[in-house]
Motif scaffolding. Structure first.
Motif, PDB file in Angstrom:
ATOM      1  N   PRO A   1       0.829  -1.133  -0.115  1.00 58.92           N
ATOM      2  CA  PRO A   1       0.105   0.019   0.144  1.00 58.92           C
ATOM      3  C   PRO A   1       0.852   1.365   0.075  1.00 58.92           C
ATOM      4  N   ASN A   2       0.492   2.270  -0.534  1.00 55.91           N
ATOM      5  CA  ASN A   2       1.067   3.687  -0.814  1.00 55.91           C
ATOM      6  C   ASN A   2       0.324   4.676  -0.074  1.00 55.91           C
ATOM      7  N   ARG A   3      -0.401   4.395   0.937  1.00 59.67           N
ATOM      8  CA  ARG A   3      -1.189   5.322   1.549  1.00 59.67           C
ATOM      9  C   ARG A   3      -0.725   5.586   3.023  1.00 59.67           C
ATOM     10  N   VAL A   4      -0.480   6.919   3.436  1.00 62.17           N
ATOM     11  CA  VAL A   4       0.041   7.471   4.629  1.00 62.17           C
ATOM     12  C   VAL A   4      -1.102   6.909   5.847  1.00 62.17           C
ATOM     13  N   THR A   5      -0.507   6.034   6.638  1.00 66.09           N
ATOM     14  CA  THR A   5      -1.202   5.919   7.877  1.00 66.09           C
ATOM     15  C   THR A   5      -0.455   6.480   9.232  1.00 66.09           C
ATOM     16  N   MET A   6      -1.176   6.146  10.277  1.00 68.59           N
ATOM     17  CA  MET A   6      -0.266   6.618  11.438  1.00 68.59           C
ATOM     18  C   MET A   6       0.895   5.735  11.850  1.00 68.59           C
ATOM     19  N   ASN A   7       1.971   6.183  12.103  1.00 61.05           N
ATOM     20  CA  ASN A   7       3.265   5.696  12.303  1.00 61.05           C
ATOM     21  C   ASN A   7       3.857   5.519  10.912  1.00 61.05           C
ATOM     22  N   SER A   8       3.688   5.762   9.802  1.00 62.08           N
ATOM     23  CA  SER A   8       4.187   5.554   8.793  1.00 62.08           C
ATOM     24  C   SER A   8       5.431   6.610   8.548  1.00 62.08           C
ATOM     25  N   VAL A   9       6.480   6.186   7.939  1.00 60.59           N
ATOM     26  CA  VAL A   9       7.598   7.174   7.789  1.00 60.59           C
ATOM     27  C   VAL A   9       7.386   7.483   6.110  1.00 60.59           C
ATOM     28  N   ILE A  10       7.502   8.917   6.165  1.00 62.33           N
ATOM     29  CA  ILE A  10       7.191   9.353   4.821  1.00 62.33           C
ATOM     30  C   ILE A  10       8.384  10.432   4.268  1.00 62.33           C
ATOM     31  N   GLN A  11       8.612  10.614   3.164  1.00 63.11           N
ATOM     32  CA  GLN A  11       9.265  11.599   2.453  1.00 63.11           C
ATOM     33  C   GLN A  11       8.603  12.590   1.690  1.00 63.11           C
ATOM     34  N   ILE A  12       8.710  13.820   2.140  1.00 60.74           N
ATOM     35  CA  ILE A  12       7.678  14.914   1.654  1.00 60.74           C
ATOM     36  C   ILE A  12       8.705  15.891   0.939  1.00 60.74           C
ATOM     37  N   GLU A  13       8.356  16.437  -0.080  1.00 61.09           N
ATOM     38  CA  GLU A  13       9.118  17.650  -0.640  1.00 61.09           C
ATOM     39  C   GLU A  13       8.184  18.879  -0.791  1.00 61.09           C
ATOM     40  N   ASP A  14       8.612  19.785  -0.272  1.00 64.25           N
ATOM     41  CA  ASP A  14       8.145  21.255  -0.105  1.00 64.25           C
ATOM     42  C   ASP A  14       8.384  21.915  -1.757  1.00 64.25           C
ATOM     43  N   LEU A  15       7.140  21.967  -2.414  1.00 67.05           N
ATOM     44  CA  LEU A  15       7.216  22.279  -3.809  1.00 67.05           C
ATOM     45  C   LEU A  15       7.484  23.609  -4.046  1.00 67.05           C
ATOM     46  N   ASP A  16       7.144  24.589  -3.206  1.00 72.20           N
ATOM     47  CA  ASP A  16       7.955  25.997  -3.048  1.00 72.20           C
ATOM     48  C   ASP A  16       9.137  26.309  -2.765  1.00 72.20           C
ATOM     49  N   LEU A  17       9.874  25.428  -1.748  1.00 73.14           N
ATOM     50  CA  LEU A  17      11.202  26.032  -1.074  1.00 73.14           C
ATOM     51  C   LEU A  17      11.984  24.987  -1.943  1.00 73.14           C
ATOM     52  N   LEU A  19      12.530  21.719  -0.696  1.00 72.93           N
ATOM     53  CA  LEU A  19      13.080  21.078   0.418  1.00 72.93           C
ATOM     54  C   LEU A  19      12.616  19.513   0.335  1.00 72.93           C
ATOM     55  N   GLN A  20      13.372  18.494   0.781  1.00 70.86           N
ATOM     56  CA  GLN A  20      12.981  17.175   1.155  1.00 70.86           C
ATOM     57  C   GLN A  20      13.157  16.847   2.608  1.00 70.86           C
ATOM     58  N   GLU A  21      12.087  16.427   3.130  1.00 71.43           N
ATOM     59  CA  GLU A  21      12.163  16.021   4.565  1.00 71.43           C
ATOM     60  C   GLU A  21      11.519  14.475   4.838  1.00 71.43           C
ATOM     61  N   THR A  22      12.031  13.734   5.692  1.00 74.51           N
ATOM     62  CA  THR A  22      11.552  12.821   6.137  1.00 74.51           C
ATOM     63  C   THR A  22      10.940  12.595   7.527  1.00 74.51           C
ATOM     64  N   PHE A  23       9.601  12.296   7.797  1.00 71.03           N
ATOM     65  CA  PHE A  23       9.051  12.215   8.945  1.00 71.03           C
ATOM     66  C   PHE A  23       8.377  10.984   9.424  1.00 71.03           C
ATOM     67  N   ALA A  24       8.176  10.643  10.587  1.00 72.13           N
ATOM     68  CA  ALA A  24       7.363   9.683  11.275  1.00 72.13           C
ATOM     69  C   ALA A  24       5.985  10.340  11.411  1.00 72.13           C
ATOM     70  N   LEU A  25       4.818   9.915  11.076  1.00 70.91           N
ATOM     71  CA  LEU A  25       3.452  10.640  11.411  1.00 70.91           C
ATOM     72  C   LEU A  25       2.977   9.837  12.880  1.00 70.91           C
ATOM     73  N   VAL A  26       2.933  10.684  13.824  1.00 71.39           N
ATOM     74  CA  VAL A  26       2.719  10.063  15.120  1.00 71.39           C
ATOM     75  C   VAL A  26       1.664  10.748  15.538  1.00 71.39           C
ATOM     76  N   TYR A  27       0.825  10.154  16.611  1.00 68.20           N
ATOM     77  CA  TYR A  27      -0.167  10.642  17.698  1.00 68.20           C
ATOM     78  C   TYR A  27       0.583  11.700  18.634  1.00 68.20           C
ATOM     79  N   PRO A  28      -0.087  12.728  19.058  1.00 71.12           N
ATOM     80  CA  PRO A  28       0.504  13.754  19.862  1.00 71.12           C
ATOM     81  C   PRO A  28       1.162  12.902  21.131  1.00 71.12           C
TER      82      PRO A  28
END
Length: 85
Positions: A1-17, A19-28
């Motif tokens: 699956p290619n869908r972002v779920t909780m605790n996924s580790v993703i790379q995103i690109e800021d299309l304006d700047l 910049l590429q960053e990698t994050f883990a999407l977590v609960y507070p």
């Protein structure tokens, strides 16, 4: 699956700047305030939750409207068989 779920580790690109960053999407409650944890309750966190790799997303950030693209899904708990994480 290619869908972002909780605790996924993703790379995103800021299309304006450009910049590429990698994050883990977590609960507070699971964040350690590190630069690699992105809480789902933030502007960006809620914008990318349940989105697909390759999607371009426009959302209102704290200071400006932002455009990002999800470029990669490095880890997804469901794909790894970790449903209780």
């Amino acid at each position: 699956p290619n869908r972002v779920t909780m605790n996924s580790v993703i790379q995103i690109e800021d299309l304006d700047l450009g910049l590429q960053e990698t994050f883990a999407l977590v609960y507070p409650s699971n964040t350690d305030r590190s630069d690699t944890h992105l809480r789902v309750g933030t502007h960006l966190g809620s914008a990318i939750f349940a989105r697909w790799v390759g999607e371009e997303i426009t959302f209102q950030g704290r200071r400006r409207q932002q455009r990002v693209r999800i470029t990669a899904l490095e880890y997804q708990p469901e794909a790894a068989g970790e449903f209780a994480r």
